[in-house]
Design an enzyme around this catalytic site. Structure first.
Site, PDB file in Angstrom:
ATOM      1  N   HIS A 119       0.819  -1.221   0.000  1.00  0.00           N
ATOM      2  CA  HIS A 119       0.000   0.000   0.000  1.00  0.00           C
ATOM      3  C   HIS A 119       0.849   1.266   0.000  1.00  0.00           C
ATOM      4  CE1 HIS A 119       0.032  -0.117   4.572  1.00  0.00           C
ATOM      5  NE2 HIS A 119      -0.006   1.192   4.424  1.00  0.00           N
ATOM      6  N   ASP A 255       1.359  -7.702   2.492  1.00  0.00           N
ATOM      7  CA  ASP A 255       1.378  -6.278   2.113  1.00  0.00           C
ATOM      8  C   ASP A 255       2.828  -5.796   1.910  1.00  0.00           C
ATOM      9  OD1 ASP A 255       0.917  -3.583   1.786  1.00  0.00           O
ATOM     10  OD2 ASP A 255      -0.494  -3.420   3.449  1.00  0.00           O
ATOM     11  N   SER A 689       4.071   2.153   8.445  1.00  0.00           N
ATOM     12  CA  SER A 689       3.850   1.188   7.379  1.00  0.00           C
ATOM     13  C   SER A 689       5.137   0.972   6.618  1.00  0.00           C
ATOM     14  CB  SER A 689       2.775   1.695   6.421  1.00  0.00           C
ATOM     15  OG  SER A 689       1.526   1.364   6.927  1.00  0.00           O
TER      16      SER A 689
END
Ligand code: ARG
Ligand code: GLU
Length: 754
Positions: A119, A255, A689
């Protein structure tokens, strides 16, 4: 400042309840019992909050040696603080990358190979995708360096050093009033920054306040500008579970994405060039496929964006009782309408996919945050702590001279100025996140206001050409009917959220003309506006003439956006700025006060997008009564969630086949299954992230990508019992690269620890 006129809440809030009734208004007997129970919980919580909670905190790497090393070693760290952060030798820090503006990445090879989240690389992957090359769905793998794809604008930043410059920044500020102090601080910062920049022309220099301006650190960085896409897994891995699983455990998402940093012949940053070479990093993380156990030490090294652990109870009350609920309620409406639209056709499903994801991400987080703060009795806990603070300060004349009024001042400040915080939130929700026609129309201000000048300079045709281009892009992902419904639903909620004095001027007239029938208003505005129909707008632009600017100026959508943005600029922006400045100053005193009064606790500065270390261990949690979350998920669970053809839970057929045959090679765990994700007790937030999750020996064991829903209040109040970060296990990532995608040459580059 005017006193608050924020109306009592009239919208029913499904997710956050308004602040609880005062205990004194409870029936006596019940009240007493509840009081006692609450008192017990609070005393316990207070004791907890004043002693060090092992897993809490986002620590400054340069201070680990003095603050955390002993603690970390006791928890299982085998490295020294100097191995993690050093300015004298190569250390883990040299492998940590600020990826673009808001994510983290880590170097995993001596040839500049970096890993981050899918992402985080999403927009780059999307920009290289087309119908013929659908990398979002099928994935992408560069089989040689020549196949790697360049990404204009993408940067990779390393930290050269972090230096405490508090004494130099605060030099000469003693005894100054807040305004002179702020001016002196700014001037000192500029002097230090300029001197460093002059001495180190290859570096960038930033000085940031920590603990609300009680401390200052200079961050010296080096930024690379040639960062190429190397690989991305198929959507069924990188985005598996989509928004349904977002913020949730158990999780089964791989991810991750792979990039490479390039440098010039001197290994220095350079713009993209075919002659650039893979960057030779100061350090690259070894990657462990040995596997992990519950209880193992973990450390997250990255760039967390923002936390607000020191908020005053009135601020927490405002967030839970007013700001979050209103923003959530508005997104409830727009998401319901967008979901309906997306279900109606494939074209619209694709058109709204990324908007929907963006709106839903914060919406889902805020709901979890509200629930979590209410469950923790966060307001009452803060109030109890504030009473204790006042009590201790009151007993000491020296302390009361400095901190005696700060609590009342903070409370008064919120009461008097929170409408400006609300105005900002409403602008974000209505203008930036609501009906898109508004922002689109605002781009035509140049044509509306500068027509004569554009003609005079011979720039009219060029301006119109640019607007026509953006029109095509805008309508590709746009459905006017949906947008009209969003306008009708959100406009009254936006107005309701604003202090009457801060409402847009256009409102009184609209309210009278349409008798508050906002469906009728939206229908009329959309049918008359030139901005809500692609053909109408193009025809209008094609025959743009002297009379056309008037048409824009009188356009109902243009008028609305103009009044909405003017209301913010003219009535709230300056006041919001002043509110913020005063708040920072009060918080500086208050936080210093807490550190002085409760001096048996270790303090960490709120996240501010600078490099931090969080440490904890691999562990599950008990998020709800009767529910236990185990710390690991595996491929068996991926297959259980698999729904062929589904938008969120589909899988590539080859992956299904390999998983059914358990072809996991060297990446299998002892039971022959493949671990996909795990949870740990590292305090993380947005910006973490892509951060490396590192074991006690300094090996990479996973990539951080989310928190569980029951954790999301941790930005305001951390709960060691429930707060868990979610990590993509490195074995799943390597298996996808190696066995699924056949990009084993990338594994060859890494130092694999077996
Ligand atoms: N919740 C994660 C983070 O803030 C992941 C967001 C992207 N994933 C998604 N399914 N929308 O921000
Ligand atoms: N997904 C978040 C990000 O994009 C990290 C998760 C969190 O907020 O903890 O940074």
């Amino acid at each position: 400042m005017p006193t608050s006129r924020v109306q009592s809440l009239r919208i029913p809030f499904p997710h956050c309840t308004p602040p609880p009734k005062a205990l004194s208004s409870l029936p006596k007997e019940k009240g007493n019992k509840m009081l006692r129970k609450l008192f017990l919980t609070l005393t316990l919580a207070l004791t907890l909050s004043l002693t060090l909670r092992a897993a809490e905190g986002m620590w400054i790497p340069a201070l680990l040696r003095s603050l955390n090393e002993t603690d970390m070693k006791a928890m299982g760290l085998k490295l020294s603080a100097e191995d993690i952060y050093s300015v004298n030798k190569s250390s883990l820090k040299d492998a940590i990358v600020l990826f673009g503006g808001g994510c983290t990445a880590e170097v995993v090879s001596t040839q500049g190979l970096i890993l981050t989240n899918h992402h985080c690389g999403f927009s780059q992957i999307q920009s290289h995708s087309s119908v013929e090359h659908d990398y979002l769905t099928d994935g992408f793998w560069a089989m040689t360096k020549a196949d790697e794809l360049s990404n204009p604008g993408l940067t990779a930043t390393f930290i050269v050093r972090i230096e405490d410059v508090t004494a130099r920044v605060l030099d000469g500020t003693a005894g100054l009033d807040p305004a002179s102090r702020a001016a002196r601080v700014a001037a000192n910062m500029q002097t230090i920054k300029s001197a460093t920049e002059k001495a180190e022309p290859k570096h960038q220099v930033d000085i940031k306040p920590f603990f609300y301006g009680n401390e200052f650190y200079m961050i010296v960085t080096k930024t690379f500008r040639d960062v190429r896409l190397v690989g991305a897994p198929p959507g069924g891995v990188g985005k598996f579970g989509g928004d349904t699983d977002n913020w949730m455990w158990p999780r089964h998402t791989g991810d991750f994405s792979v990039f490479r940093i390039y440098a010039n012949g001197d290994n220095e940053p350079a713009d993209y060039s075919a002659d650039n070479k893979p960057y030779v990093p100061g350090y690259s993380l070894p990657v462990s496929v040995k596997g992990t156990q519950p209880g193992d030490f973990t450390m997250v090294y990255g760039f967390p964006g923002q936390t607000q652990q020191y908020l005053h109870s009135s601020a927490v009350k405002f967030v839970i009782g007013e700001m979050n609920p209103r923003a959530i309620a508005m997104r409830d409406k727009s998401l319901a309408l967008i979901n309906e639209t997306m279900a109606s056709s494939d074209r619209l499903r694709i058109a709204y996919a990324s908007k929907q994801a963006r709106i839903a991400n914060a919406w889902k987080k805020w709901i979890g945050e509200c629930k979590g703060l209410e469950r923790l009795h966060a307001v009452e806990m803060k109030q109890a702590m504030e009473r204790k603070f006042a009590d201790l300060v009151g007993k000491n004349p020296e302390l009361s001279g400095v901190y005696g009024n700060v609590l009342q001042e903070l409370e008064g400040h919120y009461a008097a100025g929170k409408q400006y915080l609300m105005a900002r939130s409403m602008l974000v929700e209505f203008f930036y996140t609501g009906p898109e026609a508004l922002r689109f129309a605002s781009a035509f201000a140049g044509l509306a206001d500068n027509y004569p000048k554009l003609v005079e300079d011979g720039k009219l045709a060029d301006e119109i050409r640019k607007l026509k281009e953006s029109t095509t892009g805008f309508y590709k992902n746009y459905d006017p009917m949906t947008d009209q419904k969003i306008l009708a639903a959100l406009y009254p909620m936006y107005i309701e959220g604003l202090d009457p004095a801060l409402r847009p001027d256009i409102h009184a007239g609209l309210s009278a003309k349409y008798a508050n029938d906002w469906n009728r208003y939206a229908a009329e505005a959309f049918s008359k506006s030139v901005f809500t129909d692609e053909a109408r707008l193009n025809a209008f632009l094609d025959k743009f003439s002297k009379k056309s600017p008037k048409v824009i100026q009188n356009d109902p959508i243009y008028l609305l956006q103009k009044s909405v943005t003017a209301a913010w600029k003219d009535k709230a922006a300056a006041q919001a700025g002043a509110f913020e400045a005063k708040l920072q100053d009060l918080m500086r005193v208050y936080v210093k006060g807490m550190m002085t009064v409760f001096n048996d606790k270790k303090y960490w500065p709120d996240a501010n997008s600078t490099l931090r270390v969080a440490y904890g261990k691999i562990e599950g949690s008990e998020p709800q009564d009767g529910v236990i979350y185990k710390p690991y998920t595996t491929m068996a669970g991926v297959l259980e969630k698999y729904v062929p053809g589904d938008r969120e839970f589909d899988l590539p057929q080859r992956l299904v086949d390999m998983a059914r045959n358990k072809q996991y090679g060297q990446y299998a765990n002892a039971k022959g299954d493949l671990v996909v994700a795990f949870t740990a007790s590292n305090q993380t937030t947005g910006g973490n992230s892509g951060s490396p999750v590192i074991d006690g020996s300094g090996n990479l064991i996973g990539i951080n990508f989310d928190r569980s829903w029951e954790s999301t209040m941790s930005d305001i109040m951390y709960d060691p019992e429930r707060c868990r970060n979610i990590v993509a296990d490195i074995r799943y990532i390597l298996w996808v690269i190696d066995n699924y995608a056949g990009a084993g040459h990338l594994i060859q580059e890494m130092k694999i620890v077996r």
